[in-house]
Design a protein around this motif. Structure first.
Motif, PDB file in Angstrom:
ATOM      1  N   VAL A   1     -22.603  35.318   4.329  1.00 53.96           N
ATOM      2  CA  VAL A   1     -24.026  35.364   3.973  1.00 53.96           C
ATOM      3  C   VAL A   1     -24.775  34.305   4.767  1.00 53.96           C
ATOM      4  O   VAL A   1     -24.300  33.171   4.911  1.00 53.96           O
ATOM      5  CB  VAL A   1     -24.254  35.163   2.452  1.00 53.96           C
ATOM      6  N   MET A   2     -25.930  34.682   5.300  1.00 54.34           N
ATOM      7  CA  MET A   2     -26.826  33.723   5.933  1.00 54.34           C
ATOM      8  C   MET A   2     -27.681  33.155   4.804  1.00 54.34           C
ATOM      9  O   MET A   2     -28.530  33.850   4.247  1.00 54.34           O
ATOM     10  CB  MET A   2     -27.723  34.413   6.959  1.00 54.34           C
ATOM     11  N   HIS A   3     -27.427  31.899   4.457  1.00 56.56           N
ATOM     12  CA  HIS A   3     -28.103  31.306   3.306  1.00 56.56           C
ATOM     13  C   HIS A   3     -29.448  30.696   3.709  1.00 56.56           C
ATOM     14  O   HIS A   3     -29.616  30.284   4.852  1.00 56.56           O
ATOM     15  CB  HIS A   3     -27.151  30.301   2.636  1.00 56.56           C
ATOM     16  N   CYS A   4     -30.380  30.677   2.763  1.00 58.24           N
ATOM     17  CA  CYS A   4     -31.735  30.168   3.007  1.00 58.24           C
ATOM     18  C   CYS A   4     -32.248  30.667   4.357  1.00 58.24           C
ATOM     19  O   CYS A   4     -32.577  29.894   5.248  1.00 58.24           O
ATOM     20  CB  CYS A   4     -31.771  28.637   2.946  1.00 58.24           C
ATOM     21  N   TYR A   5     -32.304  31.983   4.459  1.00 58.94           N
ATOM     22  CA  TYR A   5     -32.577  32.625   5.748  1.00 58.94           C
ATOM     23  C   TYR A   5     -33.903  32.162   6.346  1.00 58.94           C
ATOM     24  O   TYR A   5     -34.940  32.184   5.683  1.00 58.94           O
ATOM     25  CB  TYR A   5     -32.570  34.147   5.577  1.00 58.94           C
TER      26      TYR A   5
END
Ligand code: NI
Length: 254
Positions: A149-153
């Motif tokens: 997951v790409m967090h705080c995109y």
């Protein structure tokens, strides 16, 4: 009920009132949290929180800022933590060219190494990407392992299509609620509902209308409300979809 997929409730800013903050979450509509490791100490603290609270799960990993002193022995320690039932992911890992807490080559080495760890353990991973989009994508592609997951995109809508094309998830935090966040709002619109997750990244990045204050997991609701508005669906629907996505991604059966 909401799932905060990225929190740092072990942070020192909760030392005075951690118990009461956590005790209030269910009444605030938050039924699941993944607490994220950012260095070796917080990875251990994350595991401890997951043992203490039934609805808190843990991720273990080292943030790019903290990679300067890492060793192979630390990788063995992280691998050992993942043997615990409620440790569900490796993270947060990645590259941060804004803070530059470690040299680029050092950050890259440990991003690659921790991606390999996730791959070897068949666990999902959580990516921290700040001002490093091109290198982050290059290293992920090189790994051939896209269960992340790409967090705080913070990337563009165009990059959303590339990331989703790899099969990865995209998670949004408080910044999507900020008034000057047109690019991030466009990116949220571009994420297919089945690839979307929400988070707080607390104690950081408190959403509007609490911007600048200490954040906590209860405020994931403001992030969800803004994305529901952008998507033109109800908060209830957005909450249900993002919770199911998070449970599937982290393989949590509640
Ligand atoms: Ni974080």
């Amino acid at each position: 009920m909401l799932f905060d997929t990225h929190a740092h409730l072990d942070d020192a800013r909760f030392d005075e009132d951690r118990e009461s903050v956590i005790a209030g979450l269910k009444d605030a509509g938050v039924s699941l949290v993944v607490n994220i490791g950012a260095d070796m100490e917080s990875s251990a603290a994350s595991v401890a929180l997951s043992k203490k609270y039934d609805f808190i799960y843990a991720a273990v990993g080292v943030h790019p800022d903290e990679t300067g002193a890492l060793t192979e022995a630390d990788m063995e320690t992280l691998a050992a933590y993942t043997k615990e039932d409620k440790v569900v992911a490796i993270g947060e890992i990645g590259l941060d060219y804004h803070n530059m807490g470690a040299e680029k080559e050092v950050q890259k080495t440990w991003f690659r190494r921790q991606l390999l760890l996730a791959k070897e353990l068949s666990l999902p991973y959580i990516v921290h990407d700040r001002d490093a989009h091109a290198d982050v994508l290059e290293i992920i592609k090189e790994s051939g392992y896209y269960n992340g997951v790409m967090h705080c995109y913070s990337g563009s809508a165009e990059m959303v299509r590339e990331v989703v094309g790899l099969g990865m998830m995209i998670s949004f935090a408080g910044p999507v609620t900020f008034k000057n966040a047109a690019k991030t709002k466009d990116a949220a619109l571009a994420v297919p509902l089945d690839h979307l997750m929400v988070e707080t990244d607390c104690p950081y990045l408190s959403p509007e209308p609490h911007r600048g204050k200490r954040n906590d997991s209860s405020r994931v609701r403001f992030v969800a409300e803004e994305i529901a508005r952008i998507k033109g669906i109800s908060l209830e629907e957005l909450a249900k979809i993002t919770k199911e996505n998070g449970k599937r991604f982290f393989r949590i059966s509640e």
